[in-house]
Scaffold this active site. Sequence first.
Site, mmCIF file in Angstrom:
data_model
loop_
_atom_site.group_PDB
_atom_site.id
_atom_site.type_symbol
_atom_site.label_atom_id
_atom_site.label_comp_id
_atom_site.label_asym_id
_atom_site.label_seq_id
_atom_site.Cartn_x
_atom_site.Cartn_y
_atom_site.Cartn_z
ATOM 1 N N ASN A 153 -5.498 4.418 -0.956
ATOM 2 C CA ASN A 153 -6.160 4.359 -2.260
ATOM 3 C C ASN A 153 -6.777 5.677 -2.684
ATOM 4 O O ASN A 153 -7.022 5.897 -3.860
ATOM 5 C CB ASN A 153 -7.252 3.274 -2.252
ATOM 6 C CG ASN A 153 -8.141 3.348 -1.041
ATOM 7 O OD1 ASN A 153 -7.669 3.288 0.095
ATOM 8 N ND2 ASN A 153 -9.429 3.487 -1.252
ATOM 9 N N GLN A 181 -2.854 -1.183 -3.213
ATOM 10 C CA GLN A 181 -2.521 -0.068 -4.117
ATOM 11 C C GLN A 181 -1.019 0.026 -4.369
ATOM 12 O O GLN A 181 -0.587 0.648 -5.341
ATOM 13 C CB GLN A 181 -3.017 1.266 -3.535
ATOM 14 C CG GLN A 181 -4.528 1.399 -3.492
ATOM 15 C CD GLN A 181 -5.151 1.618 -4.868
ATOM 16 O OE1 GLN A 181 -4.507 2.073 -5.817
ATOM 17 N NE2 GLN A 181 -6.424 1.282 -5.002
ATOM 18 N N SER A 201 -3.820 -7.583 -4.656
ATOM 19 C CA SER A 201 -4.971 -7.847 -5.521
ATOM 20 C C SER A 201 -4.559 -7.798 -6.989
ATOM 21 O O SER A 201 -3.695 -7.001 -7.367
ATOM 22 C CB SER A 201 -6.040 -6.788 -5.230
ATOM 23 O OG SER A 201 -7.105 -6.905 -6.133
ATOM 24 N N HIS A 203 -6.402 -6.988 -9.854
ATOM 25 C CA HIS A 203 -6.913 -6.056 -10.870
ATOM 26 C C HIS A 203 -6.357 -4.642 -10.775
ATOM 27 O O HIS A 203 -6.676 -3.794 -11.597
ATOM 28 C CB HIS A 203 -8.447 -6.044 -10.862
ATOM 29 C CG HIS A 203 -9.071 -5.383 -9.667
ATOM 30 N ND1 HIS A 203 -9.728 -4.179 -9.754
ATOM 31 C CD2 HIS A 203 -9.160 -5.757 -8.365
ATOM 32 C CE1 HIS A 203 -10.209 -3.848 -8.560
ATOM 33 N NE2 HIS A 203 -9.879 -4.792 -7.704
ATOM 34 N N CYS A 327 -14.858 2.780 -3.975
ATOM 35 C CA CYS A 327 -15.828 1.991 -3.226
ATOM 36 C C CYS A 327 -16.845 2.864 -2.513
ATOM 37 O O CYS A 327 -17.974 2.468 -2.332
ATOM 38 C CB CYS A 327 -15.103 1.101 -2.239
ATOM 39 S SG CYS A 327 -13.687 0.353 -2.998
HETATM 40 N N1 PLP Z 1 -7.530 -2.315 -0.248
HETATM 41 C C1 PLP Z 1 -7.309 -1.205 -0.961
HETATM 42 C C2 PLP Z 1 -6.309 -0.214 -0.467
HETATM 43 C C3 PLP Z 1 -7.991 -0.971 -2.158
HETATM 44 O O1 PLP Z 1 -7.767 0.132 -2.847
HETATM 45 C C4 PLP Z 1 -8.943 -1.930 -2.593
HETATM 46 C C5 PLP Z 1 -9.747 -1.707 -3.816
HETATM 47 O O2 PLP Z 1 -10.058 -0.589 -4.187
HETATM 48 C C6 PLP Z 1 -9.126 -3.082 -1.818
HETATM 49 C C7 PLP Z 1 -8.411 -3.242 -0.653
HETATM 50 C C8 PLP Z 1 -10.089 -4.153 -2.244
HETATM 51 O O3 PLP Z 1 -9.505 -4.935 -3.251
HETATM 52 P P1 PLP Z 1 -10.421 -5.825 -4.226
HETATM 53 O O4 PLP Z 1 -11.057 -4.866 -5.177
HETATM 54 O O5 PLP Z 1 -9.439 -6.731 -4.904
HETATM 55 O O6 PLP Z 1 -11.387 -6.552 -3.389
#
Ligand code: PLP
Length: 395
Positions: A153, A181, A201, A203, A327
Amino acid sequence: MVNKPIYFDHAATTPLCKEALDKMIPYFTGTFGNANSQHVFGREAVKAVDEARDTIAKIINAKPNEVYFTSGGTEADNWALRGVAHAYKSKGKHLIISPIEHAAMIVTAKALEKEGFEVSFMKVDADGVIDLEHLKSIIREDTIFIGCMLANNEVGTIEPIKEIAEIAHSHGIICFTDAVQAAGVLKTDVKELGVDLMSISGHKIYGPKGIGALYIRNGVKVESILTGGHQERMKRGGTTNVPAIVGFAEAFKIADREREENFKYVSSLRDRFIDRVLSEVPFVKLNGPRQGRLPANADFSFRYIEGESILFSLDLAGIAVSSGSACSSGSLEPSHVLLALGLPEGLAHGSIRFSFGKHNTMEEVDYAVDVIKSSVERLRAMSPLFKAEGEIKNV
Ligand code: PLP
């Protein structure tokens, strides 16, 4: 300042597409039933969820009963790692993950260490690509789980998941990939990848927030982490989020249909951006590989400047980007991803992630490069470190 802010943060989240929104709306009001109810309202809800599950299963080449809806990528990651660890702990307590996983994996692994599991980290090269020989060398008799993201990500590196899955299976170990991603951008065919579990995911693919899924290959045991009702075939309690599920499936269907076209277009934006930044901005480092990275991703470290300063400067000019991963931004810690790639702390602090989307234009890219050039020049002019090093060079 531009009239409308420019959004270059699609790895953080994407806008909901109109088609998904239109599909979702009836399930908030008229067709609002609880998918667990034994009446017509419930049956309508179940029908919509079943159709969505079929759509997603088809895209990832799984059986519908191998797709489990979750509240997003974080829950799917948590469930995969914790669920396998708990289900197979009598076989072994050793887990292997990559050092550049999302916090949903890293923090879960740390929590499992406190429960008595042992975690080893794969090695990555300077571009973030997994070292397969090193992976083979850290597998043990008691290893029960190998997990690695399909694409990172932060720096966009695409990982050799097929090879990782082959290595895992040759030792009878379960293999998981986080495709949050990658979904909708790369092919996420679970049979081709050879994985046993995969998280996705909504979004990140122009679908709604708060919805995701975990693919669990039939035969793989995963202990529940959300206990409660009988939803998701007794594996994941909680009232089914029907509108989000419907929107997620619609967005994924569109992303899959447009995948190749968007890949080409978004890559062309990224390539022009990377080429211009590398040739026009001095003392800049592209993080992650030049080839073999997500089409949307360009991640740079700007020497002598804090990432946050550039972020704020771009924000003032109407350009939305992210420092490090969405994050971990907001924290003062250097990026764990960049540290794993071997960057010194200074550079690991100064990174900015640009992530493009299908609605961005070449004009926006060019405008951003012009703003970056002037911002970087201005910020460096105020940087004592830059001045000191510049003087050393001039001696
Ligand atoms: N895994 C990766 C590689 C991500 O980029 C993200 C979110 O940025 C997540 C997991 C978490 O996903 P969610 O936002 O749907 O909880």
